[in-house]
Design a protein around this motif. Structure first.
Motif, PDB file in Angstrom:
ATOM      1  N   LEU A   1       8.837  -8.925 -36.031  1.00 56.59           N
ATOM      2  CA  LEU A   1       9.977  -9.499 -35.313  1.00 56.59           C
ATOM      3  C   LEU A   1      11.290  -9.124 -35.984  1.00 56.59           C
ATOM      4  N   LEU A   2      11.322  -9.116 -37.310  1.00 52.16           N
ATOM      5  CA  LEU A   2      12.525  -8.712 -38.025  1.00 52.16           C
ATOM      6  C   LEU A   2      12.893  -7.265 -37.716  1.00 52.16           C
ATOM      7  N   ILE A   3      11.903  -6.388 -37.728  1.00 56.02           N
ATOM      8  CA  ILE A   3      12.157  -4.970 -37.456  1.00 56.02           C
ATOM      9  C   ILE A   3      12.616  -4.770 -36.016  1.00 56.02           C
ATOM     10  N   ALA A   4      11.952  -5.439 -35.080  1.00 53.28           N
ATOM     11  CA  ALA A   4      12.329  -5.312 -33.672  1.00 53.28           C
ATOM     12  C   ALA A   4      13.737  -5.858 -33.432  1.00 53.28           C
ATOM     13  N   GLY A   5      14.067  -6.987 -34.052  1.00 52.11           N
ATOM     14  CA  GLY A   5      15.396  -7.562 -33.899  1.00 52.11           C
ATOM     15  C   GLY A   5      16.479  -6.656 -34.446  1.00 52.11           C
ATOM     16  N   ALA A   6      16.221  -6.043 -35.620  1.00 52.21           N
ATOM     17  CA  ALA A   6      17.206  -5.126 -36.198  1.00 52.21           C
ATOM     18  C   ALA A   6      17.389  -3.889 -35.319  1.00 52.21           C
ATOM     19  N   ALA A   7      16.296  -3.403 -34.737  1.00 49.54           N
ATOM     20  CA  ALA A   7      16.384  -2.223 -33.876  1.00 49.54           C
ATOM     21  C   ALA A   7      17.192  -2.512 -32.615  1.00 49.54           C
ATOM     22  N   ILE A   8      16.985  -3.698 -32.022  1.00 51.71           N
ATOM     23  CA  ILE A   8      17.678  -4.055 -30.774  1.00 51.71           C
ATOM     24  C   ILE A   8      19.111  -4.487 -31.032  1.00 51.71           C
ATOM     25  N   GLY A   9      19.329  -5.296 -32.053  1.00 52.93           N
ATOM     26  CA  GLY A   9      20.646  -5.885 -32.270  1.00 52.93           C
ATOM     27  C   GLY A   9      21.599  -5.043 -33.076  1.00 52.93           C
TER      28      GLY A   9
ATOM     29  N   TYR B   1      19.571 -10.471 -32.586  1.00 52.62           N
ATOM     30  CA  TYR B   1      19.831 -11.434 -33.649  1.00 52.62           C
ATOM     31  C   TYR B   1      18.886 -12.638 -33.555  1.00 52.62           C
ATOM     32  N   THR B   2      18.523 -13.017 -32.320  1.00 50.35           N
ATOM     33  CA  THR B   2      17.568 -14.118 -32.150  1.00 50.35           C
ATOM     34  C   THR B   2      16.208 -13.746 -32.717  1.00 50.35           C
ATOM     35  N   LEU B   3      15.756 -12.527 -32.404  1.00 51.74           N
ATOM     36  CA  LEU B   3      14.469 -12.074 -32.941  1.00 51.74           C
ATOM     37  C   LEU B   3      14.505 -12.009 -34.463  1.00 51.74           C
ATOM     38  N   MET B   4      15.610 -11.543 -35.020  1.00 56.47           N
ATOM     39  CA  MET B   4      15.725 -11.481 -36.475  1.00 56.47           C
ATOM     40  C   MET B   4      15.668 -12.879 -37.085  1.00 56.47           C
TER      41      MET B   4
ATOM     42  N   ASP C   1      24.018  -2.550 -23.378  1.00 54.68           N
ATOM     43  CA  ASP C   1      23.688  -3.798 -22.696  1.00 54.68           C
ATOM     44  C   ASP C   1      24.206  -4.969 -23.537  1.00 54.68           C
ATOM     45  N   GLU C   2      25.046  -5.819 -22.933  1.00 62.52           N
ATOM     46  CA  GLU C   2      25.637  -6.933 -23.664  1.00 62.52           C
ATOM     47  C   GLU C   2      24.603  -7.937 -24.150  1.00 62.52           C
ATOM     48  N   ARG C   3      23.424  -7.937 -23.549  1.00 68.76           N
ATOM     49  CA  ARG C   3      22.383  -8.878 -23.966  1.00 68.76           C
ATOM     50  C   ARG C   3      21.624  -8.396 -25.189  1.00 68.76           C
ATOM     51  N   ALA C   4      21.836  -7.129 -25.582  1.00 68.19           N
ATOM     52  CA  ALA C   4      21.023  -6.554 -26.655  1.00 68.19           C
ATOM     53  C   ALA C   4      21.273  -7.238 -27.991  1.00 68.19           C
TER      54      ALA C   4
END
Length: 208
Positions: free
Chosen positions: A8-16, A165-168, A157-160
């Protein structure tokens, strides 16, 4: 749980973090880089743009001493882009959100800070004049300023960033909880072979 939290930390950093940065700096293709300040003088840059270049992302690189720019709350530079007597873009640049400036040279204390001036969504074919000037920030020892234009850039995308940050946050909380619970119940089971054998008395019962 710990493995899932790390994912989840890795995915959040990649998206955010990585996704907006990559879209801003690498999406589309480069139109050019233009030096608009050097030797203490600003000069406008005139660039011929085509309708197919839209949208055009406008970036500015500032080479200056890091201690003067970091934490700056005032406007360091101003930028306007005009075509046919009409203003297509106007922006104030503070460079205060740049976390990792690039090293200009190993022999110099200067760093290169990048800020985004904005995006020109619709392009009228013809020359565009980009004018960069000083803001109201004091004591900025500028070495050089470069204008970077990229054509056909994708929009972020403004939601990214909120989602990333939520996933992180969820991943970090899960990682902390897994470490805490791991320590509380972390005693290793005893090896039965490590216990000393019981001593037997004459009547066949174990003797303490």
């Amino acid at each position: 749980m710990r493995f899932l939290s790390v994912l989840l930390l890795i995915a959040g950093a990649a998206i955010g973090i990585f996704y907006p940065w990559a879209m801003s700096n690498f999406s589309g293709h480069a139109i050019g880089i233009y030096r608009v300040y050097e030797g203490g003088r600003f000069r406008p840059a005139t660039v011929q743009l085509a309708a197919s270049d839209a949208p055009v992302r406008v970036l500015v690189d500032l080479t200056a001493r890091a201690e003067r720019v970091a934490g700056q709350q005032r406007t360091v530079l101003t930028l306007t882009a005009a075509s046919g007597g009409r203003t297509a873009l106007a922006s104030a640049l503070s460079f205060n959100h740049t976390d990792n400036p690039r090293q200009a040279s190993p022999q110099l204390p200067d760093k290169i800070f990048r800020d985004e001036a904005g995006v020109i969504d619709r392009v009228t074919p013809g020359p565009y004049v980009f004018t960069v000037g000083p803001g109201d920030a004091d004591g900025i020892d500028m070495r050089a300023v470069d204008l970077i234009l990229r054509a056909g850039t994708g929009s972020v995308d403004e939601r990214a960033q909120p989602a990333g940050y939520t996933l992180m946050g969820v991943g970090l909380a899960g990682l902390v909880l897994s470490l805490l619970f791991g320590r509380r119940g972390g005693g290793r089971p005893q090896n039965p072979n490590s216990q000393p054998p019981p001593r037997w008395g004459r009547n066949g019962s174990p003797r303490a």
